[in-house]
Design a protein around this motif. Structure first.
Motif, mmCIF file in Angstrom:
data_model
loop_
_atom_site.group_PDB
_atom_site.id
_atom_site.type_symbol
_atom_site.label_atom_id
_atom_site.label_comp_id
_atom_site.label_asym_id
_atom_site.label_seq_id
_atom_site.Cartn_x
_atom_site.Cartn_y
_atom_site.Cartn_z
ATOM 1 N N ARG A 104 6.777 -1.485 -12.986
ATOM 2 C CA ARG A 104 6.693 -0.429 -11.976
ATOM 3 C C ARG A 104 5.380 -0.515 -11.199
ATOM 4 N N GLY A 105 5.509 -0.654 -9.906
ATOM 5 C CA GLY A 105 4.328 -0.758 -9.059
ATOM 6 C C GLY A 105 4.096 -2.185 -8.593
ATOM 7 N N LYS A 106 3.365 -2.335 -7.486
ATOM 8 C CA LYS A 106 3.142 -3.640 -6.871
ATOM 9 C C LYS A 106 2.326 -4.592 -7.745
ATOM 10 N N LYS A 107 1.546 -4.045 -8.671
ATOM 11 C CA LYS A 107 0.699 -4.889 -9.497
ATOM 12 C C LYS A 107 1.322 -5.192 -10.862
ATOM 13 N N SER A 108 2.548 -4.770 -11.068
ATOM 14 C CA SER A 108 3.210 -5.012 -12.356
ATOM 15 C C SER A 108 3.602 -6.480 -12.493
ATOM 16 N N LEU A 109 3.933 -6.860 -13.706
ATOM 17 C CA LEU A 109 4.340 -8.234 -14.001
ATOM 18 C C LEU A 109 5.526 -8.654 -13.139
ATOM 19 N N TYR A 110 6.563 -7.850 -13.114
ATOM 20 C CA TYR A 110 7.766 -8.205 -12.355
ATOM 21 C C TYR A 110 7.479 -8.271 -10.862
ATOM 22 N N SER A 111 6.721 -7.314 -10.340
ATOM 23 C CA SER A 111 6.443 -7.297 -8.908
ATOM 24 C C SER A 111 5.601 -8.500 -8.487
ATOM 25 N N ARG A 112 4.650 -8.877 -9.303
ATOM 26 C CA ARG A 112 3.826 -10.036 -8.975
ATOM 27 C C ARG A 112 4.636 -11.321 -8.996
ATOM 28 N N LEU A 113 5.588 -11.407 -9.920
ATOM 29 C CA LEU A 113 6.455 -12.584 -9.951
ATOM 30 C C LEU A 113 7.360 -12.623 -8.723
ATOM 31 N N HIS A 114 7.925 -11.468 -8.375
ATOM 32 C CA HIS A 114 8.753 -11.411 -7.163
ATOM 33 C C HIS A 114 7.939 -11.830 -5.937
ATOM 34 N N ALA A 115 6.705 -11.343 -5.840
ATOM 35 C CA ALA A 115 5.862 -11.655 -4.688
ATOM 36 C C ALA A 115 5.554 -13.148 -4.603
ATOM 37 N N ALA A 116 5.575 -13.820 -5.747
ATOM 38 C CA ALA A 116 5.299 -15.260 -5.771
ATOM 39 C C ALA A 116 6.555 -16.094 -5.568
#
Length: 336
Positions: A104-116
């Motif tokens: 949950r949130g832009k700095k979470s594990l899942y969000s960072r992977l999506h961003a990459a």
């Protein structure tokens, strides 16, 4: 070890360094059991374990190499009281920090992977928990979570860290709690054939680390005829473990109406469940009444082992309400 100046004369965070080193240099798989998972991101943690996992998964994604991460956490933080009760603030704060770390949130594990560019983090990473059931003397089955209190990481069947350190700042940064751990590197090795490996499919396997993770998985998965956990980096093994966990999760939901559950995504829904419950069973995290449980108890035969899926969507619509009025500094001081 982890120790602060107040106890050792200097700050030391060699447990964190060992975790990050093993994660960075993992070739095929990482297996983690821990009481907490709080690192970086919106949770504000200073330990670098989240960063190490993100970078290693991105590297695997770009290289298109087999790589899997298995993380086992408790379904609930180990504190008294239902999560929606007035005195359950510590439980809700820890949940807020963990979900902020994971998903949950832009700095979470899942969000960072999506961003990459990692569109499907679940191809590399899965979170699990443990649950069990038993039959009472009056013939009524009941369920409860198996609380994970262990703190270990196993990498590639070759190295492991086992000790007292949780994955949070208090245990890892080296200026809070005192912790101790063993870093174990196997010298008693043998070769096995692994699908997708270099050197004609041969990989080195350490006897201790292999036996340790075999024993852990045997307890977690139970006897599954024809199921082979030899290669934790293979898609077949990765998907098979998730299939068992998903089936167990759905069966527990059908029989007991358990929480935490992905079916309960807000505090309002949870409160309605408590209000509508017809009878109180032994455990506070089930909402089916006696007749409903007995009507569906034939489904218990389908449950295999202890593994269930960690509910990433539990209370996601009420995420900001889990710790209202608590600042990030206070969160880190209390639980980071």
């Amino acid at each position: 070890r982890s120790s602060g100046r107040w106890s050792n004369g200097r700050d030391e965070s060699s447990i964190q360094a060992a975790y990050c080193h093993l994660i960075k240099h993992a070739e095929r798989y990482i297996y983690i059991e821990n009481q907490f998972f709080i690192s970086g991101g919106k949770a504000g943690g200073k330990n670098r374990i989240l960063d190490a996992l993100v970078m290693r998964i991105i590297r695997a994604f770009k290289a298109r190499r087999p790589f899997k991460v298995y993380i086992f956490l408790p379904l609930f933080p180990g504190m008294e009281g239902p999560v929606d009760s007035d005195d359950a603030k510590p439980i809700r704060i820890i949940m807020y920090l963990q979900y902020s770390t994971i998903v949950r949130g832009k700095k979470s594990l899942y969000s960072r992977l999506h961003a990459a560019g990692v569109d499907c983090p679940e191809s590399y990473l899965r979170f699990y928990s443990l649950r069990t059931w038993e039959m009472r003397a009056d013939g009524l089955p009941v369920t409860e979570m198996v609380y994970i209190h262990s703190k270990c990481i196993i990498v590639d069947d070759q190295a492991a860290v086992i000790g007292s350190a949780n994955i949070n700042d208090r245990s890892m940064v080296g200026n809070h709690d005192s912790e101790v751990a063993y870093l174990i590197r196997d010298t008693d090795e043998f070769e096995e054939i692994r699908e997708g490996s270099g050197n004609r499919g041969k990989v080195k396997v350490g006897k201790f680390c292999r036996q340790l993770r075999d024993q852990l998985l045997a307890d977690i998965l139970g006897p599954v005829p024809g199921f082979n956990t030899e290669d934790l980096a293979s898609d077949t093994t990765f998907d098979s473990i998730y299939k068992i966990a998903s089936l167990n999760t759905s069966l527990y939901d059908a029989i007991f109406k358990v929480i935490p559950s992905n079916n309960v995504q807000s505090l309002e829904t949870l409160k309605r469940l408590r209000t509508s419950r017809k009878s109180q069973l032994v455990t506070p995290d089930t909402f089916a009444d006696r007749d409903e449980v007995l009507e569906n108890d034939d489904l218990l035969s389908g449950i295999r082992g202890l593994v269930v899926v960690f509910p990433l969507d539990f209370l996601k619509e009420s995420h900001q309400d889990l710790c209202p009025g608590v600042g990030q500094r206070e969160l880190r001081q209390l639980f980071g």
